[in-house]
Enzyme design. Structure first.
Site: not given
Ligand code: DOR
Ligand code: ZN
Length: 372
Positions: A16, A18, A20, A44, A102, A139, A177, A222, A250, A254, A266
């Site tokens: 899992h 991200h 980007r 996402n 997802k 999620h 998660h 999150l 996860d 950011h 988050a």
């Molecule tokens: O903390 C998180 N960040 N939880 C998520 O479910 C999404 C993720 C994000 O894409 O930033």
């Molecule tokens: Zn995630």
């Protein structure tokens, strides 16, 4: 295995993550590719990766960001929308490069606005996933505002997952998660077709970390961090050897300005040191001998993929995490910024020397450096 100075592991996978898109993707993919052979890529983006064709294009962009000499296989996922057709599931499965769909409850987290308001509207798609044995990754948090944020995982499981697994008993389901004892128990007591991923930040921190001496936006993710009793339940699950729990960072980068804001995003970025941090958790629990299975065996076994054969080596050699990766407001503040990590990923073994980055290349990708 008392106080070892080095540790050999099968090269792990991240089930899992991200990564980007665009410039951010080019910055973070090397960190994941340095550690992991494969990773389940979250869909996402905006717009979301909701079709096999979009996943194919996204996969190409990820591969283009893998440093030369490294081997890394992105395992793609599709973003479930209420408009998805069952044919899309068949196409995704036939592609061989999509490994899950997802389910983001609409409003639950980052870029979930395209997600699902009512899962029963997706019945035909879920039935197709069951038929084609394409896992549903969830999620597991209710977005309802009147439900306390610390209860949202437990409420979602009771309201939505318990009925779902009863209606689709052959569906392969990953509760992403996990953050609570309730989530751990749901997975443990469900059929062998249900599994859960566990992040390293939820293993290392409880919710006090959000308020340690002031508000800590870089510990905000999150599902949100929970009480110590839940962290302990996660550690017990991860280190206990049950094949239904496996590694999923996860890691969610950011920009600093988006985290340190009045309404901060988050996400915790852990890709720079993930396997080393998991090693800390397993060592503290006296379970280092079980890290290999959690990080490298349970995931591929569940997803029906071969286990990796390459090896990696971790040394007990503390190193300091940079304060930030990149510059200024665009920087990513990594987990444990400015602090020590006990273990260090050193070098991968001989079995496939041409396919892994050298230590210096790998470290360079994670050092503080001007953003290009
Ligand atoms: O903390 C998180 N960040 N939880 C998520 O479910 C999404 C993720 C994000 O894409 O930033
Ligand atoms: Zn995630």
């Amino acid at each position: 295995m008392s106080d070892p100075a080095a540790l050999f592991l099968t090269r792990p996978d991240d089930w899992h993550v991200h990564v980007r898109d665009g410039e951010m993707l080019r910055r973070v993919v090397p960190a994941t590719a340095r550690q992991f052979a494969r990773a389940i890529i979250m869909p996402n983006l905006v717009p979301p990766v909701a079709t096999t064709e979009l996943a194919r294009q996204y996969r190409e962009r990820i591969l283009a960001a893998v440093p030369s000499g490294a081997s890394f296989e992105p395992l793609m996922t599709l973003y479930l929308t209420e408009n998805m057709s069952p044919d899309e599931v068949a196409e995704a499965k036939a592609s061989g490069m999509v490994h899950g769909v997802k389910w983001y409850p609409a409003g639950a987290t980052t870029h979930s606005q395209f997600g699902v308001e009512n899962i029963s509207r997706c019945d035909a798609v879920v039935a197709a996933m069951e038929e084609h044995d394409l896992p549903l990754l969830v999620h597991a948090e209710t977005p309802e505002f009147d439900v306390d944020v610390f209860d949202r995982e437990a409420v979602f499981i009771d309201r939505h997952l318990v009925p779902l697994v009863a209606r689709f008993p052959r569906l392969r389901l990953v509760v992403e998660h996990l953050t609570t004892r309730h989530g751990v128990q749901f997975v443990r007591d469900a059929s062998a077709r249900v599994a859960g991923t566990i992040t390293v930040h939820h293993l290392l921190l409880n919710r006090n970390a959000l308020f340690a001496g002031g508000l800590r936006p870089h510990s905000f993710c999150l599902p949100v961090l929970k009480r110590e009793e839940h962290r302990l339940a996660l550690v017990e699950a991860a280190t206990g050897g049950n094949p239904r729990y496996f590694l999923g960072t996860d890691s969610a980068p950011h920009r600093r300005r988006d985290k340190e804001a009045a309404c901060g995003c988050a996400g915790v970025f852990t890709a720079h040191a993930a396997i080393e941090l998991y090693a800390e958790v397993f060592e503290s629990a006296g379970a280092l001998e079980r890290l290999d299975a959690f990080a490298s065996f349970h995931g591929p076994d569940f997803y029906g993929l071969p286990r990796n054969t390459q090896r990696i080596r971790l040394e007990k050699h503390p190193w300091r995490v940079p304060d930030c990766l990149g510059n200024g407001d665009d920087a990513i503040v990594p987990f444990r910024a400015g602090e020590l990590v006990k273990w260090r990923l050193v070098v991968e073994e001989r079995s496939a020397p041409a396919r892994v980055p050298s230590e210096s290349t790998a470290r360079f990708q994670c050092r503080q450096e001007p953003s290009s």
